[in-house]
Enzyme design. Structure first.
Site, short mmCIF file in Angstrom:
data_model
loop_
_atom_site.label_atom_id
_atom_site.label_comp_id
_atom_site.label_asym_id
_atom_site.label_seq_id
_atom_site.Cartn_x
_atom_site.Cartn_y
_atom_site.Cartn_z
N GLU A 153 -13.79 -8.93 -3.84
CA GLU A 153 -14.70 -9.26 -4.93
C GLU A 153 -14.87 -10.76 -4.97
OE1 GLU A 153 -14.01 -8.07 -8.98
OE2 GLU A 153 -13.50 -6.05 -8.31
N ASP A 212 -13.13 -12.19 -19.77
CA ASP A 212 -12.03 -12.84 -19.06
C ASP A 212 -11.03 -13.51 -19.98
OD1 ASP A 212 -12.45 -12.47 -16.21
OD2 ASP A 212 -14.36 -13.48 -16.55
#
Lengths: 385, 261
Positions: free
Chosen positions: B48, B59
């Site tokens: 990724e 996040d």
């Protein structure tokens, strides 16, 4: 209630939040139809919030402008000193209905944080407020008020350290604690159904205004003016007027002269920020821009999605007012009417005076005075010195 | 090789699927190839590639700081494409970024450009199923698998719908929270969700991400019946600690080598 305003709005959120948003929408729709809920909302709006707020004729400010009559919708007189109470109360009652014992909120100028802290105390819900470090410095009185009202203020040290990153922090908290926490978002922004809910609870402003204008001068105003950061006081004003012939003017923060300030509708382009598609100040890669404004409450690179649609459809005209002009309007209202307006509202006042000058005496302009300016004394005195 | 093929092959062979996440950062460009080669040596199935966004709400602090640092260092979409051309030569590569950077470049144009740079998957953590239809169309036209995320709190029925709509794999978020670290009490039993996904889309691999940092957390994730793991925050921390390819290889081998039960 629409999930979309034209192409704008929607819910661009991490999957963890999807069930919570669905629950919120369901509970809110039930509550709107529930007479007991509406009675309680109305009772607390009146007895705790001080509604209805008056519509005041600013005669000396009108004389200064030398044109159309200027009237003020006095949201600065709502409990806590700003329109934020209307939404905080409504969502607080929804949180109670969902059985969520904890409220979180973001705040820029501190007005929404104060409103949430008050409602948290009044309804017995634990309250934590995210606030950027930059804003904590420039809106100190509101930080003290939140703490005295029993809320915990959590400084946000990341990113711009202003409203945008306070919302990021609140969303992250909500993702982790969604089972026990309601995110009491402070403006008509964020994923569906928040923009619709906030507009619904703020529409009391425009509904009262319609009634009061007819009583005061026999008809609806020719022009309604309100400041736009996220845009909740403006939508509260505009939404009930949107199907009338009243001209509508939204006023963004233009920042220092020569800058784009926080004018997402004036200078931005469509983008996805904080869960909705709307106008966003951003660069060529879609990175959200840093904004600059003397008023913490307007210092935001996005805007509520309904405003984006009002802009594109032409129903509302938008303009930006620079810091120095907002400060001038602050002083005008202080010496002409004995009212200290919030710096956010001062942007709308300046635009209203500019409009009044160009218009005949027979016209009526209503400005939503969204908040009072006590919190801004430090900034105003610092800028004047 | 392409993302979906690589993952299906690994799954068919009973291997653990291990997908490391690397944030694109201009000042790390020179050692990107060596890092990805080390990860492949260590057993990574695919990669990724994260494109930083200014407002990364899914996040935690480590990846948020990494994104801020990358953006301050001038990282742009052009750096992403350059990185994609490098990494996709080594491992099948998916791009992970938030909705707005993709939208800003235009859904169709972005998908085409990424596909042209060797990318074969796209993961957008703030794209809900309800908003995903035009994104799925654009991804398909550009030759990308659009990977959807499932999360705790979703009903079995919802996870099944996500699995049926997802391509490449289903990304299952391991707990209530943001990337990197689960707070006390925010973990849930993922096995029913993995089951629901497998029943709905029997050939689609299910990968668990968020909070996978070592062999123990990988083993816990695999014990739910999942086919593999995604490792992001812990790899970023490892690179900050010791960016040498040999060290990264040694470290990642422990995770990628975690056997499926």
């Amino acid at each position: 209630m629409p999930e979309r305003y034209g192409p704008y709005g929607g819910a661009f959120v991490p999957e963890t939040l999807v069930p919570a948003l669905a629950e919120l929408e369901r509970v809110w729709k039930e509550a709107r139809r529930d007479p007991a809920f509406r009675r309680e909302l109305s009772r607390l709006s009146t007895t705790l919030g001080g509604r209805p707020t008056p519509l005041y004729f600013a005669s000396r400010l009108t004389r200064r402008a030398g044109g159309a009559e200027i009237w003020l919708k006095r949201e600065d007189l709502v409990h806590g000193g700003a329109h934020k109470f209307n939404n905080a109360l409504g969502q607080g009652l929804l949180a109670q209905r969902m059985g969520k014992p904890r409220l979180i909120a973001e705040t820029g100028a501190g007005q929404h944080g104060v409103a949430t802290a008050m409602i948290g105390a009044a309804l017995g819900l634990r309250t934590e407020v995210y606030m950027g470090e930059v804003d904590i410095d420039r809106q100190k009185p509101n930080v003290d008020r939140m703490r005295l009202l029993g809320a915990r203020v959590i400084p946000v040290k990341s990113g711009t350290r202003t409203l945008k990153d306070a919302i990021n922090a609140a969303l992250r908290d909500w993702i982790a604690n969604v089972r026990t926490t309601h995110y009491l978002i402070g403006s008509a922004v964020g994923p569906h159904p928040f923009p619709s809910i906030v507009t619904d609870f703020q529409s009391v402003i425009g509904r009262e205004l319609r009634r009061q204008a007819v009583r005061a001068f026999g008809r609806l105003p020719d022009l309604a003016v309100a400041c736009v950061g996220g845009g909740s006081n403006a939508l509260g004003t505009f939404h009930p007027l949107r199907k009338t012939s009243v001209e509508l003017l939204g006023v963004e923060a233009g920042g220092p002269a020569g800058s784009t300030g926080a004018g997402s509708l004036s200078y931005g382009r469509p983008g996805i920020l904080h869960g909705a598609l709307s106008y966003v100040l951003q660069d060529a890669d879609g990175q959200v821009s840093e904004t600059e404004s003397i008023s913490a409450g307007l210092d935001y690179p996005g805007v509520g999605p309904e405003h984006a649609w009002f802009r594109d459809s032409g129903r509302v005209r938008y303009t930006a007012v620079h810091d120095q002009d907002a400060l001038r309007a602050f002083h005008w209202l202080a010496v002409d009417e004995g009212i200290l307006p919030a710096l956010e509202s001062s942007h709308a006042l300046f635009a209203a005076v500019t409009e009044a000058r160009r218009r005949p005496k027979e016209q009526h302009i209503v400005v939503t005075l969204s908040g009072r300016g006590d919190k801004d004394l430090g900034v105003v005195l610092g800028a004047t010195r | 090789m392409r993302l979906d093929k690589a993952l299906r092959t690994a799954r068919a062979e009973g291997r653990t699927i291990a997908v490391p996440y690397l944030m694109v950062e201009r000042r790390r460009a020179s050692r990107l190839k060596a890092t990805v080669l080390a990860l492949r040596e260590a057993g990574a199935t695919a990669l990724e590639l994260g494109f930083p966004f200014s407002d990364p709400i899914a996040d935690g602090p480590v990846l948020e700081a990494a994104a801020n640092r990358a953006l301050r260092g001038g990282t742009t979409w052009a750096d992403l494409l350059e990185a994609a051309r490098v990494t996709s030569e080594v491992l099948p590569t998916a791009v992970m970024t938030y909705a707005n950077p993709v939208l800003r470049h235009g859904l169709e144009a972005a998908a085409r450009t990424l596909g042209g740079a060797g990318i074969s998957g796209l993961i957008v953590p703030d794209l809900s199923l309800e908003e995903s239809a035009p994104w799925r169309r654009a991804a398909r036209a550009g030759g990308l698998s659009l990977v959807l995320l499932a999360a705790p709190g979703g009903s079995d029925e919802r996870v099944a719908r996500l699995a049926r709509s997802s391509r490449g794999f289903l990304y299952l978020v391991a707990y209530y929270g943001t990337t990197g670290h689960a707070a006390e009490g925010n973990r849930v039993d993922l096995a029913p969700l993995v089951n629901a996904a497998h029943r709905a889309a029997p050939s689609l691999p299910v990968l668990v991400g968020f909070g996978i940092r070592d062999r123990a957390s990988a083993a816990r994730a695999l014990s739910t019946g999942a086919d593999g793991v995604v490792v992001g925050t812990a790899l970023e921390e490892m690179i900050q600690r010791d960016p040498r390819p040999a060290s990264i290889e040694r470290w990642f081998r422990r995770i990628a080598g975690t056997p499926r039960p």
